[in-house]
Every structure is written in structure tokens, then in C-alpha cells.
Design an enzyme around this catalytic site. Structure first.
Site, mmCIF file in Angstrom:
data_model
loop_
_atom_site.group_PDB
_atom_site.id
_atom_site.type_symbol
_atom_site.label_atom_id
_atom_site.label_comp_id
_atom_site.label_asym_id
_atom_site.label_seq_id
_atom_site.Cartn_x
_atom_site.Cartn_y
_atom_site.Cartn_z
ATOM 1 N N TYR A 292 69.316 93.384 48.328
ATOM 2 C CA TYR A 292 69.969 92.215 48.189
ATOM 3 C C TYR A 292 69.538 91.371 47.041
ATOM 4 C CZ TYR A 292 73.327 88.585 49.326
ATOM 5 O OH TYR A 292 74.695 87.634 49.492
ATOM 6 N N CYS A 293 70.085 91.082 45.952
ATOM 7 C CA CYS A 293 69.731 90.116 44.880
ATOM 8 C C CYS A 293 68.302 90.698 44.503
ATOM 9 C CB CYS A 293 69.459 88.802 45.450
ATOM 10 S SG CYS A 293 69.438 87.291 44.251
#
Length: 603
Positions: free
Chosen positions: A333-334
Site C-alpha cells: 500500500y502506497c
């Protein structure tokens, strides 16, 4: 207005009591400021060169086309004078709106929702003059023709910041909501506002960080981050949590999920109703989640290589051992998605096939376009970060949080500050905002590797990013993959994510655009039936063409992802309880690393 009880003597008593409170608060205020360890001053504004370039461009325009400059100035003067005359006339006529048919540029702006902005001559005049001033500033920037596009983009950003900062709602004397509250409470709201201000300064070592949520309303493991699981491994970089099964059988291949280390992992487990962690487990998967350490100055020399070796690779190795599997399905994520890309390239170079499939949540791997972060990724700002890190050892959480907040300054800075400091209101008990304020520091070395090598020089998408003795390239990402991006994401714009996915070497790629932004587009449970998503199998198209020909689907993307993942997760086996003989449970989820507060680490 508040009821007057007790007559003049009681009023004097209340006044004296408030004065005593203010005196005590003033002492606390001075003490809080004395503890301040401010950020490097170069992080507070752009270099003087930007304004010098703007001035040179304006001067060049004036020399070449003086009439245009004079015309703009006269137009601004004319609007201001006409506005003053109209306001005078309206006042003489009883103070009604001057022209109800005139379009209002601030229509729908919650800052100006109070009816007095339209009905009271004083406030209406201030509001309309603010609009004239802001429009004149924006027009002056728009008309600059002799500036490099990137410099002009930065100037536009800072001009918007100036306009937002100077909004009349940000000042007590020109904010009708705050003034009405002060009168109604006999000044009590202002005293409470000062108390809130002092409390925020004390909580952040003298740095002014507006509290967005009521910290006392949440306790990790009790009413937030409550999914059942156990920490099965801990090292200097992370705690590895294995979540308890909720089904009798699970898919053989485990999932290892890597959240960003800029914030805490429990954004994926705020409450039962929107917990992606719970939902994954409920679908019959063995789920491991990394909880990253919140680094202090002792981590100054910790680099991307440490996150890769002691974070990603160690988590994958242990998940494989506990489950007796040869491969895992990985999720990033990210920034952890960006790093997952690096890991996949590294594993290819090493001939390691431990990752069966990869899922990227709002992950950038090509930084050729910097979007809304352009103002913060130029040398003057990054040089300032480097100087800050040289002095502090880490990139402190409040600096990163402040930078993110200024991208949405009205929502995340000025409006909360008005409510807290002018209105004297307590912040809401809102789990998402509580998480947003619970940030992490970044190790100095890692922050500079990321900013210089990936963001500024875009090495992963260009000539290669050197790490752990290998040259890593995005084209070496060859496993089956799914990328989920978000339509209104201002941190990792979907078009930029798409460009990176196009460059990946995998022959099995799925790309999804969810409605909403960086958080709400990901934390989007099917039960809410709130945000839909777009799909299109043709990833050879340009981003705009892809979107125009994409198919829209109602509801969350979670189910589509699970159907994709199921095909890559093996047969069903008996559900696994957390841990093993070699890796017995250490502590219940959410673990101990998540409890480390960045503000306390900076003391």
C-alpha cells in the site's frame, strides 16, 4: 445570548475567573513554546529564487506589454472602488444583497455558510473584497508567460496557500461564527479555544499541530484495531502479525500485506464494519500484516535496504515457514507498494520466486509526473529536508503531516483550527482523523534515498535504482499483478500509477480505478455500496483513453480482487492458528510497535 444570572457582581466574578484562567494559560503557553524544536526554516516557504523568477517574468511582461499590466491593475482598482460604492449604497438602502443574480464564486464553500456573509453589510463587504483580492492574485499568476511550467505550477500552489491563509474566516474580527459564539458564551469560547491551543502545543513539543480528533476517545486494541491475531515475530524494523482464522478452512497460499510506514497499519482495521483485515480473513485466507517500527534518532542510518531485507523479505520468509508454503501473495500500500516493486525486481535478480502474485494499492513506481507534490519535490524543499535530517536524524512526523495537510489546507488546517481555537470546540471522536494524526517518523537515510533516487531522479522507471548490490528496474516486475488506484487520489494520482504499471514486465496485469481518494477508495467495504470502480483490460491505451473506454461497476472492488486472488491461492487446507513451534505468539494484535507515538519519540 447567555442568560445573565446574579447581576453585575456575578459578571465581575466570571470575568475575574476567566482572567485568572488566561493568566495560567499564558504561562503554559510560554512554557510550551520554550520546548519547541522547530523544523528547518527552509521548509516553511520556497526559495527566494521562485519569487525572483516570478518578478522577472512580470517585469519582462511589463516591458513588452505595459498596457496589459496597467489594464489588470486598473481593473482591480475599479472593482474594489465599485464594490465599496455598492456596499455604501446597500447600507443606505437597508443592507440587502446588492445583486442576487451575481454569481458567487464561494457558493457551497462551507467556510462561508453563515447567513451573515450575505445579509450583514460588513461581512458581505469583507467576503466580496476577499474574492476580488484572491481573483487578482490568481490572474496575475495566470498571465505570467515567461516562466518554466514547473516553476509556474509551484507559484500557483503558493498563491493559493496565501489566498487560503488570508481568508476572513481565519481571523476573529471577520468571522461571524466565532464572534457570535464569543458573545453567546460571554467569552468562554475564546478561553476554551486558548486552552485547546495550549494543549496542542504541549502535546507536540511546542509545535503547532491542530488536533483533528479526540485522542481520549480511542484506545488501540479496545475500540480501534480490534481484529484478533498475534504478533509472531519482532525485529528492529517491524512486528509481524498473523490474524486468527474465522473460517474452518483457508486457502493454502498466505497473504502478506505491507502497509505504508508513513502512517500506522490500522487504517485497514479501524472498526469491524470497514476493516479490510477482517474481511480478508473472513473470505478464508491466512493473513500476515506488517506493523512497522516508529523510528527514533537511533534509526538515522536505516535505509531502504533495511526495509527490504528486515521488513519485506523477512516477513515473507517467516510467513512461508509458519504456513509450510513455498510462495505468498504480497500486497503493498502506497510507499510499501513502491517498495514491493523494488522487492520483485530484486527477487528476479536473485532467482527467488517466493512471491506468487502482487497487489498494489495506490502505489507509484514512475515519478516522472509529480502532480500536487511538485512544490515539495524541488531542490530547495528537498535540500531543506536534508538539512533537517542532518540535524535531527529522522524526518519528523509533524513535518510530513504538515506537508500532506497543506495539500488540503482548508479542510485539514484552517477549519479545524477555527473550530478548536476560535470557537473553543472539542475535536470530534472520528476514527479516521485519529489515525491521520497518529503519524510516524521516517529514518533519515531512507527518506533521502526515496526523495532523491525515486521521486526526483525517477531511477526505478529509468536507468535503475541501485540497492543491495543489484540495479532494480520496474520492467523486471513480472509476476501476475493487480493495481488498485483511486480516481481523486491527490497523493498517488491514478494516471501516474497507471504509467508505472504499463512499464511493468508482467504479462498478467489487471488495473482498477476506484472512485474516491487515497484512503476512502481503498477502505471501501462492499457492505457500504458507496463507491464504484472502473476496469479496462487494454493497458496499451493512454490514461485518458483507458478511462473513457473503461467499464464502470457499482460497488466496491474488494470482491473483484478476491475473485482474482482466489485463482492464485491454491487449494483449501485446515485453518491455521497464529504462530508455530518456531514462531510462537509474542503479543496479541495490534502489537506494541503501533503504540509508539512520534511526538514522544522526539522528546
Amino acid at each position: 445570548m447567555a442568560t445573565q444570572e446574579g447581576g453585575p457582581a456575578a459578571d465581575v466574578e466570571r470575568l475575574n475567573a476567566n482572567l485568572q484562567r488566561i493568566e495560567a494559560l499564558t504561562e503554559r503557553l510560554v512554557t510550551a513554546f520554550s520546548r519547541s524544536n522547530p523544523a528547518n526554516p527552509t521548509l516553511n516557504s520556497p526559495s527566494h529564487e521562485l519569487y525572483a523568477h516570478a518578478a522577472m517574468s512580470a517585469w519582462s511582461e511589463m516591458v513588452e506589454n505595459p498596457g496589459k499590466i496597467y489594464e489588470q491593475q486598473l481593473e482591480y482598482w475599479g472593482k474594489s472602488v465599485r464594490h465599496f460604492i455598492e456596499a455604501q449604497q446597500a447600507l443606505l438602502q437597508g443592507g440587502g444583497p446588492e445583486d442576487e443574480n451575481e454569481p458567487d464564486p464561494l457558493a457551497g464553500d462551507k467556510r462561508f455558510a453563515n447567513p451573515m456573509w450575505e445579509t450583514h453589510p460588513y461581512f458581505r463587504y469583507i467576503k466580496q473584497q476577499y474574492v476580488i483580492n484572491a481573483q487578482a492574485l490568481q490572474q496575475a499568476v495566470d498571465d505570467l508567460e515567461d516562466m518554466p511550467p514547473k516553476e509556474k505550477q509551484r507559484l500557483e500552489y503558493f498563491v493559493r496557500q496565501i489566498a487560503d491563509m488570508m481568508a476572513p474566516t481565519n481571523f476573529l474580527g471577520t468571522n461571524p461564527d466565532a464572534l457570535e459564539k464569543a458573545v453567546e458564551t460571554e467569552g468562554e469560547s475564546l478561553v476554551k479555544g486558548l486552552e485547546n491551543l495550549v494543549a496542542d502545543l504541549e502535546a507536540n513539543n511546542g509545535e503547532l499541530v491542530v488536533r483533528l480528533a479526540d485522542d481520549s476517545a480511542f484506545k488501540l486494541g479496545e475500540n480501534i484495531a480490534t481484529a484478533q491475531g498475534e504478533v509472531v515475530h519482532r525485529n528492529d524494523m517491524m512486528e509481524l502479525i498473523q490474524y486468527a482464522p474465522t473460517t474452518e478452512e483457508v486457502h493454502a497460499t498466505p497473504i502478506v500485506l505491507f502497509p505504508p510506514w508513513i502512517n500506522k497499519f490500522y487504517i485497514l482495521d479501524l472498526k469491524a464494519q470497514n476493516s479490510l483485515i477482517r474481511w480478508i480473513v473472513d473470505q478464508g485466507y491466512t493473513l500476515f500484516v506488517v506493523s512497522w517500527v516508529n523510528p527514533d534518532v537511533s534509526y538515522a542510518e536505516t535505509g531502504m535496504e533495511d526495509y527490504v531485507e528486515q521488513g519485506f523479505l523477512e516477513a515473507i520468509r517467516i510467513a512461508k515457514k509458519i504456513t509450510s508454503q513455498q510462495k505468498v501473495n504480497a500486497v503493498g500500500y502506497c510507499i510499501a507498494g513502491t517498495t514491493l516493486g523494488l522487492v520483485l525486481s530484486l527477487l528476479k535478480a536473485r532467482g527467488d520466486k517466493s512471491i506468487k502474485s502482487a497487489t498494489f494499492f495506490t502505489a507509484l513506481t514512475d515519478f516522472s509526473e509529480q502532480g500536487e507534490f511538485t512544490p515539495f519535490l524541488q531542490d530547495d524543499f528537498v535540500d531543506g529536508i536534508e538539512a533537517e535530517i542532518a540535524a535531527q536524524g529522522v524526518l519528523r512526523s509533524f513535518i510530513l503531516g504538515r506537508t500532506m495537510s497543506f495539500l488540503r489546507s482548508n479542510d485539514l488546517i484552517y477549519t479545524p483550527a477555527i473550530r478548536s481555537y476560535m470557537m473553543g470546540e472539542a475535536p470530534p471522536a472520528f476514527d479516521l482523523l485519529y489515525w491521520n494524526g497518529d503519524g510516524s517518523n521516517l529514518p533519515g537515510k531512507m527518506a533521502m534515498q526515496y526523495l532523491r533516487g525515486l521521486c526526483q531522479r525517477n531511477e526505478f522507471a529509468k536507468d535503475g535504482f541501485n540497492l543491495l548490490g543489484e540495479t532494480l528496474r520496474v520492467s523486471d516486475v513480472e509476476v501476475p499483478l493487480m493495481a488498485i488506484t483511486c480516481e481523486t487520489d491527490h497523493i498517488a494520482a491514478w494516471k501516474d500509477c497507471y504509467r508505472g504499471v504499463q512499464k511493468m514486465g508482467s504479462k498478467d496485469k489487471t488495473f482498477i480505478v476506484s472512485q474516491s481518494g487515497h484512503i476512502a477508495g481503498i477502505v471501501n467495504p462492499p457492505s457500504k455500496k458507496k463507491y464504484g470502480h472502473y476496469t479496462n483490460d487494454d493497458l496499451t491505451l493512454g490514461a485518458d483513453e483507458w478511462f473513457e473506454s473503461a467499464e464502470f461497476h457499482e460497488g466496491s472492488w474488494w470482491g473483484r480482487w478476491e475473485a482474482w486472488l482466489r485463482k492464485r491461492s491454491g487449494k483449501k487446507v485446515e485453518a491455521r492458528q497464529p504462530g508455530s513451534k518456531e514462531y510462537p505468539p509474542i503479543a496479541p494484535a495490534p502489537g506494541t510497535y503501533v503504540l509508539r507515538n512520534a511526538g514522544q519519540l522526539s522528546e
